[in-house]
Design a protein around this motif. Structure first.
Motif, mmCIF file in Angstrom:
data_model
loop_
_atom_site.group_PDB
_atom_site.id
_atom_site.type_symbol
_atom_site.label_atom_id
_atom_site.label_comp_id
_atom_site.label_asym_id
_atom_site.label_seq_id
_atom_site.Cartn_x
_atom_site.Cartn_y
_atom_site.Cartn_z
ATOM 1 N N ARG A 1 0.819 -1.202 0.000
ATOM 2 C CA ARG A 1 0.000 0.000 0.000
ATOM 3 C C ARG A 1 0.863 1.265 0.000
ATOM 4 O O ARG A 1 0.505 2.277 -0.613
ATOM 5 C CB ARG A 1 -0.925 -0.005 1.209
ATOM 6 N N VAL A 2 1.981 1.231 0.715
ATOM 7 C CA VAL A 2 2.861 2.403 0.749
ATOM 8 C C VAL A 2 3.386 2.704 -0.648
ATOM 9 O O VAL A 2 3.352 3.847 -1.125
ATOM 10 C CB VAL A 2 4.020 2.164 1.740
ATOM 11 N N VAL A 3 3.874 1.677 -1.345
ATOM 12 C CA VAL A 3 4.411 1.874 -2.693
ATOM 13 C C VAL A 3 3.292 2.280 -3.649
ATOM 14 O O VAL A 3 3.458 3.190 -4.476
ATOM 15 C CB VAL A 3 5.118 0.596 -3.177
ATOM 16 N N GLU A 4 2.134 1.633 -3.538
ATOM 17 C CA GLU A 4 1.005 1.944 -4.419
ATOM 18 C C GLU A 4 0.571 3.398 -4.248
ATOM 19 O O GLU A 4 0.340 4.121 -5.228
ATOM 20 C CB GLU A 4 -0.154 0.999 -4.104
ATOM 21 N N THR A 5 0.463 3.851 -2.984
ATOM 22 C CA THR A 5 0.030 5.222 -2.727
ATOM 23 C C THR A 5 1.071 6.230 -3.199
ATOM 24 O O THR A 5 0.731 7.265 -3.780
ATOM 25 C CB THR A 5 -0.242 5.403 -1.225
ATOM 26 N N ALA A 6 2.348 5.945 -2.947
ATOM 27 C CA ALA A 6 3.405 6.879 -3.342
ATOM 28 C C ALA A 6 3.469 7.031 -4.855
ATOM 29 O O ALA A 6 3.562 8.143 -5.384
ATOM 30 C CB ALA A 6 4.746 6.409 -2.791
ATOM 31 N N LEU A 7 3.400 5.907 -5.572
ATOM 32 C CA LEU A 7 3.481 5.975 -7.031
ATOM 33 C C LEU A 7 2.204 6.538 -7.646
ATOM 34 O O LEU A 7 2.238 7.046 -8.776
ATOM 35 C CB LEU A 7 3.760 4.582 -7.601
ATOM 36 N N GLY A 8 1.098 6.461 -6.933
ATOM 37 C CA GLY A 8 -0.162 6.973 -7.462
ATOM 38 C C GLY A 8 -0.523 8.349 -6.944
ATOM 39 O O GLY A 8 -1.675 8.775 -7.055
ATOM 40 N N ALA A 9 0.460 9.073 -6.371
ATOM 41 C CA ALA A 9 0.170 10.374 -5.775
ATOM 42 C C ALA A 9 -0.071 11.463 -6.810
ATOM 43 O O ALA A 9 -0.517 12.553 -6.463
ATOM 44 C CB ALA A 9 1.313 10.791 -4.850
ATOM 45 N N GLY A 10 0.247 11.197 -8.083
ATOM 46 C CA GLY A 10 -0.012 12.190 -9.120
ATOM 47 C C GLY A 10 1.208 12.696 -9.849
ATOM 48 O O GLY A 10 1.097 13.573 -10.708
ATOM 49 N N ASP A 11 2.387 12.156 -9.554
ATOM 50 C CA ASP A 11 3.608 12.581 -10.242
ATOM 51 C C ASP A 11 3.760 11.818 -11.552
ATOM 52 O O ASP A 11 3.450 10.620 -11.633
ATOM 53 C CB ASP A 11 4.822 12.333 -9.342
ATOM 54 N N ASP A 12 4.272 12.490 -12.562
ATOM 55 C CA ASP A 12 4.454 11.870 -13.875
ATOM 56 C C ASP A 12 5.914 11.578 -14.201
ATOM 57 O O ASP A 12 6.208 10.932 -15.207
ATOM 58 C CB ASP A 12 3.880 12.785 -14.971
ATOM 59 N N GLY A 13 6.828 12.081 -13.400
ATOM 60 C CA GLY A 13 8.247 11.896 -13.690
ATOM 61 C C GLY A 13 8.725 10.497 -13.382
ATOM 62 O O GLY A 13 7.985 9.654 -12.863
ATOM 63 N N PRO A 14 9.990 10.220 -13.698
ATOM 64 C CA PRO A 14 10.545 8.892 -13.406
ATOM 65 C C PRO A 14 10.614 8.654 -11.903
ATOM 66 O O PRO A 14 10.878 9.572 -11.120
ATOM 67 C CB PRO A 14 11.935 8.947 -14.034
ATOM 68 N N ALA A 15 10.388 7.421 -11.499
ATOM 69 C CA ALA A 15 10.402 7.047 -10.084
ATOM 70 C C ALA A 15 11.200 5.764 -9.925
ATOM 71 O O ALA A 15 11.312 4.959 -10.857
ATOM 72 C CB ALA A 15 8.982 6.864 -9.544
ATOM 73 N N THR B 1 11.912 7.220 -4.742
ATOM 74 C CA THR B 1 12.391 8.518 -5.214
ATOM 75 C C THR B 1 11.553 8.975 -6.399
ATOM 76 O O THR B 1 10.958 8.164 -7.112
ATOM 77 C CB THR B 1 13.866 8.430 -5.624
ATOM 78 N N GLY B 2 11.507 10.299 -6.585
ATOM 79 C CA GLY B 2 10.752 10.854 -7.703
ATOM 80 C C GLY B 2 9.276 10.976 -7.437
ATOM 81 O O GLY B 2 8.475 10.973 -8.377
ATOM 82 N N VAL B 3 8.882 11.104 -6.159
ATOM 83 C CA VAL B 3 7.458 11.209 -5.812
ATOM 84 C C VAL B 3 7.245 12.414 -4.887
ATOM 85 O O VAL B 3 6.841 12.263 -3.736
ATOM 86 C CB VAL B 3 6.937 9.917 -5.160
ATOM 87 N N PRO B 4 7.494 13.622 -5.349
ATOM 88 C CA PRO B 4 7.333 14.794 -4.463
ATOM 89 C C PRO B 4 5.913 14.974 -3.946
ATOM 90 O O PRO B 4 5.719 15.496 -2.847
ATOM 91 C CB PRO B 4 7.767 15.967 -5.351
ATOM 92 N N SER B 5 4.910 14.551 -4.696
ATOM 93 C CA SER B 5 3.529 14.709 -4.240
ATOM 94 C C SER B 5 3.208 13.831 -3.040
ATOM 95 O O SER B 5 2.239 14.086 -2.320
ATOM 96 C CB SER B 5 2.555 14.388 -5.382
#
Length: 758
Positions: free
Chosen positions: A687-701, A717-721
């Motif tokens: 859930r932590v990874v899913e939420t972080a990657l789905g926070a709305g950032d489009d850049g590389p992560a 990394t790459g998830v400022p939102s």
């Protein structure tokens, strides 16, 4: 981080012991024996090294610490290892916190026996030996009890994390479960009506030559049933509620009406019912099972006699539907959706019951369900079990009672000796003073009142000169019980905003008792004190107790805030997950309702229209078309396990692949295979990874997973939102609920640590 935590305390213990002895004597220029210094340093090194492994192997650590302490105590001057002697107490705390109660009990007994044996060498005076043994036993019990309390706290946090994991699993399965539930509703509400139309119209067509009047009856039945089907489907579309749509009257009355409807279709039904007052989920499940069983009998055994029996026995509802062999050709073959038996079993399982179905020897069919009606009340009774005092409460009460007595037993050349009778009376007084502490968690205010009430006995003892002055001084050491009661009020008392009143209450009572004791014993100026000066002296006499009680109360209140904060975060996390599940279920209902309107309702309306127009062939065609549309919709509602994979750490790789397939640049650095993790950690990691990657950032992560022996580290990394705002707050609550930590930085990097050990 776990390794650092393991070694900080041993390092401080070793440094403190070395600084006190031999460091302090050497600094002051005092001569010390080199052999004794070597023995002390060796014992310190062995004990503190073993203490560093207490989190992984606390019993093994004690197996090294006991010989090391024995060596040090025997080979060094008395009272030189006053810091190191706490190593066994710390290790015993870890045993209580990390091992079962039987292991903790056995280790505590071994330590007490060891203390008694080493005391024979260290203490020559029997009173000195007995006093120190009493202190040692109390300290060991206190360490074991506090360790057990810590174990319970950690178990409660794991249970809370498991609740969160179950809530997360429910959220993941919310749409699936809603499809299953709605499939049952659609099957029960519409397939039953439509099948009845097909059976009736088919029979009327087959017997048209001999009984032409059946055509009119069939058209009338089709029109009435078609309107009922439309009404039921419209209501289902409008509300999509989770209760039986035919509810409202008693269960017995509802089943009687159901049986009468089937009897009108030529299916003789007899009933034996004794559950009319039954309501709730069990009643809904029983009604649904009976209706489905009667529908199956109409389809596959038309004309066969059916018996429906419901009764309550042994805290459960027994549902029995038995039908005989068919007496007419089956007219609805192949029209079923294939979910009838599965739906009945799901209904039974939803109440915690069971269902059996199978053929009878005489060629019929029998369905029997057993639905427990008292499962909820049984659970509630089990949750209301009254627990006795915990080991920590017993140890604290014993410590408060025994330590003053131990001080009287330890010889002091400046004080007179205490005889056996005086020691026994002092022991009884301190026991009565400390006994209420056994209930400090459940009734803290009453405990404080009881403890302060027994404190009022001291002036009586002093005035009657029942104990020598040395005993009175030791009795005043019983203030520890009062401080524990003040702490309990701050930590557990209600109302929370008034717990501070325990400070002036305890200080005032102790100040008054002290002043009165001095007055009655003649210690103050050798003469009685008038009431007025005593009132003036009450404030300065209470001041020392006020200084003692205030920090204790603050410590208890801080512990309370921390405990309530953790519990509150856990509840909020579960509530957020539950709310998400409700939203997913609602979205699924909207989707299914749209399909229901587009497919089944149109054909059901055509059934009614054809019946009112007197077109028997069109009625049959439309009813079959409606059943076919219903079958297609039910087929779409069947759950495909591949569509909803379980959220685990092992599924993070699949999640990253899905995101890459959708055009997101995501890299994963994770060892393979993924180790076995506790359920709460396994779900939370995903859930932590899913939420972080789905926070709305489009850049590389980039996602990096590191699995240690007792922890899991996740770096994204790459998830400022995901590092600020409500997303970060939600992630922190989720991580904290299972004892983890989360840090973020302004570059869009998130670092999460989760405990994966026991």
């Amino acid at each position: 981080m776990g390794v650092l935590r393991s070694w900080v305390l041993p390092a401080l213990l070793a440094a403190g012991q070395a600084a006190l002895w031999p460091g302090l004597p050497l600094l002051l220029g005092t001569s010390v024996d080199r052999v004794e210094v070597a023995a002390a340093l060796a014992a310190t090194a062995l004990a503190c090294t073993a203490l560093g492994w207490r989190l992984r192997a606390p019993v093994g650590a004690l197996a090294v610490i006991i010989p090391a302490l024995t060596l040090g105590l025997v080979a060094t001057p008395r009272d030189s290892l006053v810091v190191l002697i706490f190593a066994d107490v710390i290790a015993l705390y870890s045993v209580g916190a990390r091992r079962p109660v039987r292991v903790t009990f056995a280790v505590t007994v071994v330590l007490i026996a060891w203390q008694a044996a080493i005391g024979l060498f260290l203490y020559r005076d029997p009173r000195d030996y007995l006093g120190n043994i009493v202190i040692g036993v109390v300290v060991y019990l206190l360490a074991a009890g506090l360790g057990r309390s810590r174990r319970r706290w950690r178990a409660a946090r794991r249970e809370a994390a498991d609740r969160l994991a179950r809530a997360e699993a429910d959220r993941q399965q919310a749409s699936v479960q809603e499809r299953q539930r709605l499939a049952r509703e659609l099957h029960d509400v519409s397939a039953h009506h439509l099948t009845s139309i097909v059976v009736t119209v088919t029979a009327a067509q087959r017997l048209a030559a001999r009984q032409p009047e059946l055509a009119g009856e069939a058209l009338e039945f089709a029109a009435r049933t078609g309107r009922e089907t439309e009404s039921a489907l419209h209501r289902l579309v409008a509300v999509m509620r989770g209760v039986e749509l035919e509810g409202g009257s008693g269960l017995g009355h509802r089943i009687e009406e159901l049986a009468a409807g089937f009897a009108a279709l030529g299916q003789p039904v007899t009933t034996r019912l004794s559950v009319d007052s039954l309501a709730g989920p069990v009643a809904d499940a029983a009604y649904g099972i009976v209706r489905e069983a009667l529908t199956n009998a109409l389809r596959h055994a038309p004309g066969g006699a059916v018996e429906v029996a419901l009764c309550q026995r042994g805290g459960a509802v027994e549902v029995l539907v038995a039908n005989g062999a068919a007496t007419a050709p089956a007219a609805a073959g192949g029209l079923g959706s294939g979910r009838g038996m599965a739906g009945m079993r799901e209904r039974a399982a939803s109440t915690g019951g069971t269902l059996d179905a199978g053929p009878d020897p005489d060629g019929g069919w029998r369905v029997r369900a057993l639905l427990p009606e008292s499962a909820a009340s049984t659970m509630e009774r089990s949750l209301r079990r009254v627990r006795g005092p915990r080991l920590a409460d017993i140890a604290i009460a014993l410590a408060a009672a025994a330590l003053p007595v131990a001080l009287m037993l330890v010889p002091d050349p400046t004080m007179p000796r205490v005889d056996g009778a005086a020691a026994a009376l002092a022991a009884l007084l301190t026991a009565a003073h400390a006994l209420p502490l056994l209930w400090r968690r459940r009734a803290p205010w009453l405990v404080l009142g009881a403890v302060l009430s027994t404190t009022a006995l001291w002036p009586v003892v002093a005035g009657l000169r029942l104990l020598p002055d040395s005993s009175l001084a030791a009795l005043f050491a019983g203030i520890g019980a009062d401080l524990v009661a003040v702490y309990a009020v701050a930590a557990y008392g209600r109302p929370r905003h008034l717990t501070w009143l325990s400070i002036p209450l305890a200080a005032g009572v102790h100040g008054a008792v002290t002043l009165l004791t001095f007055a009655l014993d003649g210690w103050l100026m050798g003469q009685p004190i008038a009431p007025a000066p005593m009132g003036v002296l009450l404030v300065p006499t209470s001041a020392p107790y006020l200084l003692l009680a205030a920090p204790v109360c603050v410590a208890g209140f801080v512990a309370r805030l921390r405990r309530e904060g953790v519990v509150s975060r856990e509840r909020r996390a579960v509530a957020a997950s539950t709310a998400s599940a409700v939203e997913l279920a609602y979205a699924e209902r909207l989707r299914i309702a749209a399909g229901l309107r587009a497919a089944v309702l149109r054909h059901a309306a055509q059934v009614t229209e054809a019946a009112e127009g007197g077109r028997l062939d069109a009625v049959l065609e439309s009813a079959r078309a409606a059943l076919a549309a219903m079958r297609d919709l039910l087929g779409d509602l069947r759950v495909d396990p591949e569509r909803t994979p379980q959220p685990t750490a092992a599924a993070i790789d699949a999640l990253c692949r899905e995101l890459r397939a959708a055009g997101r640049r995501v890299e994963l650095d994770s060892p393979a295979p993924v180790p076995m993790l506790p359920p709460a950690v396994d779900v939370s990691a995903y859930r932590v990874v899913e939420t972080a990657l789905g926070a709305g950032d489009d850049g590389p992560a980039r996602v990096t997973l590191g699995y240690g022996p007792a922890d899991l580290r996740i770096t994204v990394t790459g998830v400022p939102s995901a590092t600020a705002g409500p997303v970060a707050a939600g992630l922190r609550a989720r991580v904290a609920a299972i004892g983890g930590r989360m840090t973020v930085d302004q570059t869009g990097t998130m670092d999460v640590w989760l405990p994966s050990g026991t």
